[in-house]
Scaffold this motif. Structure first.
Motif, PDB file in Angstrom:
ATOM      1  N   PHE A 149       0.837  -1.208   0.000  1.00 16.62           N
ATOM      2  CA  PHE A 149       0.000   0.000   0.000  1.00 16.62           C
ATOM      3  C   PHE A 149       0.873   1.259   0.000  1.00 16.62           C
ATOM      4  O   PHE A 149       0.631   2.188  -0.788  1.00 16.62           O
ATOM      5  CB  PHE A 149      -0.919  -0.009   1.223  1.00 16.62           C
ATOM      6  CG  PHE A 149      -1.732   1.249   1.384  1.00 16.62           C
ATOM      7  CD1 PHE A 149      -2.827   1.485   0.575  1.00 16.62           C
ATOM      8  CD2 PHE A 149      -1.396   2.188   2.346  1.00 16.62           C
ATOM      9  CE1 PHE A 149      -3.575   2.656   0.717  1.00 16.62           C
ATOM     10  CE2 PHE A 149      -2.131   3.346   2.498  1.00 16.62           C
ATOM     11  CZ  PHE A 149      -3.240   3.590   1.682  1.00 16.62           C
ATOM     12  N   ALA A 150       1.894   1.278   0.864  1.00 17.08           N
ATOM     13  CA  ALA A 150       2.806   2.431   0.890  1.00 17.08           C
ATOM     14  C   ALA A 150       3.530   2.567  -0.440  1.00 17.08           C
ATOM     15  O   ALA A 150       3.772   3.688  -0.917  1.00 17.08           O
ATOM     16  CB  ALA A 150       3.799   2.269   2.037  1.00 17.08           C
ATOM     17  N   ALA A 154       3.664   5.653  -3.280  1.00 15.55           N
ATOM     18  CA  ALA A 154       4.899   6.195  -3.861  1.00 15.55           C
ATOM     19  C   ALA A 154       4.865   6.120  -5.387  1.00 15.55           C
ATOM     20  O   ALA A 154       5.330   7.038  -6.083  1.00 15.55           O
ATOM     21  CB  ALA A 154       6.105   5.435  -3.317  1.00 15.55           C
ATOM     22  N   THR A 155       4.311   5.043  -5.907  1.00 16.50           N
ATOM     23  CA  THR A 155       4.198   4.881  -7.358  1.00 16.50           C
ATOM     24  C   THR A 155       3.235   5.911  -7.939  1.00 16.50           C
ATOM     25  O   THR A 155       3.490   6.495  -9.002  1.00 16.50           O
ATOM     26  CB  THR A 155       3.717   3.456  -7.698  1.00 16.50           C
ATOM     27  OG1 THR A 155       4.611   2.503  -7.107  1.00 16.50           O
ATOM     28  CG2 THR A 155       3.667   3.235  -9.202  1.00 16.50           C
ATOM     29  N   SER A 156       2.121   6.140  -7.247  1.00 19.37           N
ATOM     30  CA  SER A 156       1.162   7.145  -7.688  1.00 19.37           C
ATOM     31  C   SER A 156       1.803   8.537  -7.690  1.00 19.37           C
ATOM     32  O   SER A 156       1.588   9.326  -8.615  1.00 19.37           O
ATOM     33  CB  SER A 156      -0.064   7.122  -6.774  1.00 19.37           C
ATOM     34  OG  SER A 156      -0.983   8.145  -7.123  1.00 19.37           O
ATOM     35  N   VAL A 279      10.783  -5.175  -4.561  1.00 17.27           N
ATOM     36  CA  VAL A 279      10.969  -3.974  -3.744  1.00 17.27           C
ATOM     37  C   VAL A 279       9.665  -3.627  -3.039  1.00 17.27           C
ATOM     38  O   VAL A 279       9.612  -3.465  -1.819  1.00 17.27           O
ATOM     39  CB  VAL A 279      11.453  -2.783  -4.597  1.00 17.27           C
ATOM     40  CG1 VAL A 279      11.629  -1.540  -3.718  1.00 17.27           C
ATOM     41  CG2 VAL A 279      12.758  -3.123  -5.302  1.00 17.27           C
ATOM     42  N   ILE A 280       8.582  -3.548  -3.807  1.00 18.52           N
ATOM     43  CA  ILE A 280       7.304  -3.116  -3.236  1.00 18.52           C
ATOM     44  C   ILE A 280       6.709  -4.164  -2.295  1.00 18.52           C
ATOM     45  O   ILE A 280       6.002  -3.825  -1.343  1.00 18.52           O
ATOM     46  CB  ILE A 280       6.310  -2.754  -4.361  1.00 18.52           C
ATOM     47  CG1 ILE A 280       5.096  -2.021  -3.783  1.00 18.52           C
ATOM     48  CG2 ILE A 280       5.883  -3.979  -5.153  1.00 18.52           C
ATOM     49  CD1 ILE A 280       4.163  -1.450  -4.844  1.00 18.52           C
ATOM     50  N   ASN A 281       7.012  -5.457  -2.524  1.00 17.71           N
ATOM     51  CA  ASN A 281       6.374  -6.487  -1.685  1.00 17.71           C
ATOM     52  C   ASN A 281       7.297  -7.032  -0.593  1.00 17.71           C
ATOM     53  O   ASN A 281       7.094  -8.129  -0.082  1.00 17.71           O
ATOM     54  CB  ASN A 281       5.827  -7.629  -2.547  1.00 17.71           C
ATOM     55  CG  ASN A 281       6.923  -8.481  -3.190  1.00 17.71           C
ATOM     56  OD1 ASN A 281       8.096  -8.393  -2.849  1.00 17.71           O
ATOM     57  ND2 ASN A 281       6.533  -9.324  -4.137  1.00 17.71           N
ATOM     58  N   ALA A 282       8.295  -6.240  -0.204  1.00 20.18           N
ATOM     59  CA  ALA A 282       9.273  -6.711   0.788  1.00 20.18           C
ATOM     60  C   ALA A 282       8.742  -6.731   2.218  1.00 20.18           C
ATOM     61  O   ALA A 282       9.419  -7.240   3.122  1.00 20.18           O
ATOM     62  CB  ALA A 282      10.531  -5.840   0.729  1.00 20.18           C
ATOM     63  N   ILE A 307      10.231   1.172   2.517  1.00 20.82           N
ATOM     64  CA  ILE A 307       9.846   0.671   1.191  1.00 20.82           C
ATOM     65  C   ILE A 307       9.536   1.790   0.206  1.00 20.82           C
ATOM     66  O   ILE A 307      10.085   1.814  -0.904  1.00 20.82           O
ATOM     67  CB  ILE A 307       8.672  -0.324   1.312  1.00 20.82           C
ATOM     68  CG1 ILE A 307       9.146  -1.618   1.988  1.00 20.82           C
ATOM     69  CG2 ILE A 307       8.068  -0.633  -0.069  1.00 20.82           C
ATOM     70  CD1 ILE A 307       8.036  -2.619   2.265  1.00 20.82           C
ATOM     71  N   PRO A 308       8.674   2.762   0.546  1.00 25.31           N
ATOM     72  CA  PRO A 308       8.393   3.822  -0.440  1.00 25.31           C
ATOM     73  C   PRO A 308       9.618   4.664  -0.764  1.00 25.31           C
ATOM     74  O   PRO A 308       9.775   5.107  -1.911  1.00 25.31           O
ATOM     75  CB  PRO A 308       7.292   4.657   0.232  1.00 25.31           C
ATOM     76  CG  PRO A 308       7.323   4.280   1.673  1.00 25.31           C
ATOM     77  CD  PRO A 308       7.803   2.877   1.729  1.00 25.31           C
ATOM     78  N   ALA A 309      10.497   4.872   0.204  1.00 31.68           N
ATOM     79  CA  ALA A 309      11.713   5.646  -0.059  1.00 31.68           C
ATOM     80  C   ALA A 309      12.622   4.908  -1.040  1.00 31.68           C
ATOM     81  O   ALA A 309      13.220   5.524  -1.939  1.00 31.68           O
ATOM     82  CB  ALA A 309      12.453   5.918   1.250  1.00 31.68           C
TER      83      ALA A 309
END
Length: 339
Positions: A149-150, A154-156, A279-282, A307-309
């Motif tokens: 979700f985070a 970040a992707t958005s 990366v996103i699912n870590a 994660i978002p950073a």
């Protein structure tokens, strides 16, 4: 299989059978450069033994990259227990698998994954201490979803100019433990949900609880949306399906979303931002790894916040280098694993 191991730089592949329980199991250890290999145990049916071994090898590589980029002192591994439709004693099956894990003498630490549960990990723990995500440790699905979700926010921000998800159309493909928890968080953030799953019951629940719009599993990938979030099992993005996408970004919880890195290049050419899966699912790995090490929940939550950073850093490099984020992420991971 040796060719696949060489191409992925997989260190070793271990096979085990236990005739009394019907166990057929695979453990792939990709790397122990940064520490013992940690990876989930999948319990799924496979077309043949070679498919199971190939799945373990590819997933183990992703776990190495995931651990490295998450800043964990761990290597990557993956286990597969081939699912037989007629299992007399599931507990005995996983106890036997635990004996197999124990023969690896701590080189591999097993965790929950698709098709397995915390109760299965409890059975494994009867035979080896090299296991996490037991009932005592807790299911990592919530933390995995929190990290995704985070990462979607970040992707958005990177693709759409805002981390506010209110009103965004997000297509969630797969409503397992992580996918469903992610859908709940997206709904709370005001996103409009399009959902699919092979289990119609999970879809009905999402419709009832999150006002989600049901879409058939095959049609979802071509349905117009802002963000496509693959959260199922297996590679969903290939040369054909990428051309069907009608979204601004791909960001989801599934492992091994791309069949090849060339698919990532196709996404880049089409202007679709890709959040590298490992990366996103870590979040799930971070949770089970730090829980296994005895860290407090506050420490785990602080680590998840990275994660978002990390995604934002990768997106920045990708934009500057005019390369796919997938290629940038792999380059950064390989620098840590193969200095």
């Amino acid at each position: 299989m040796f060719a696949l191991m060489q191409s992925t730089r997989t260190q070793s592949l271990h096979l085990f059978i236990d005739p009394p329980t019907g166990l057929k199991a695979v453990v792939a250890i990709h790397s122990e450069k940064l520490g013992p290999a940690l990876g989930g145990c999948r319990y799924l049916p496979y077309a043949d033994d070679e498919s199971a071994m190939a799945d373990a090898v590819r997933l183990a590589q992703g776990m190495s990259f995931k651990a490295a980029l998450a800043g964990l002192s761990l290597g990557g591994g993956k286990a597969v227990v081939l699912r037989n439709p007629h299992v007399e004693n599931r507990a005995a099956l996983f106890e036997a698998f635990g004996r197999f894990v124990d023969t690896l003498q701590g080189r591999f630490i097993v965790a929950v994954d698709s098709g397995t549960s915390t109760q299965d990990m409890d059975c494994i723990a009867q035979s080896t201490p090299h296991v996490t995500s037991t009932t005592a440790c807790g299911d990592p699905s919530a933390q995995a979803a929190l990290g995704v979700f985070a990462g979607i926010r970040a992707t958005s921000q990177a693709r759409l100019g805002s981390s506010n998800l209110e009103g965004l159309r997000v297509a969630v493909q797969g409503l397992g433990n992580v996918g469903y928890a992610l859908a709940e968080q997206l709904h709370a953030a005001g996103a409009e949900l399009l959902v699919s799953d092979l289990d119609p019951g999970r879809v009905r629940l999402a419709v009832e609880q999150f006002d989600a719009h049901p879409v058939t599993h095959d049609a979802l990938i071509s349905t117009p949306c802002d963000i496509f979030a693959p959260c199922g099992v297996g590679p969903v993005l290939n040369g054909q399906t990428v051309m069907q996408l009608r979204c601004a970004a791909v960001a989801g919880a599934a492992n091994n979303q791309l069949t090849t890195l060339q698919v990532a290049d196709q996404l880049e050419t089409r202007g679709i931002l890709y959040a590298p899966d490992y990366v996103i699912n870590a979040g799930g790995l971070i949770y089970v790894a730090l829980k296994h090490q005895g860290e407090a929940l506050s420490t785990i939550t602080a680590h998840l916040a990275g994660i978002p950073a990390r995604l934002t850093e990768i997106f920045g490099h990708a934009q500057a280098q005019k390369r796919s984020p997938a290629r940038v992420a792999q380059m950064l991971a390989e620098r840590l694993l193969y200095p």
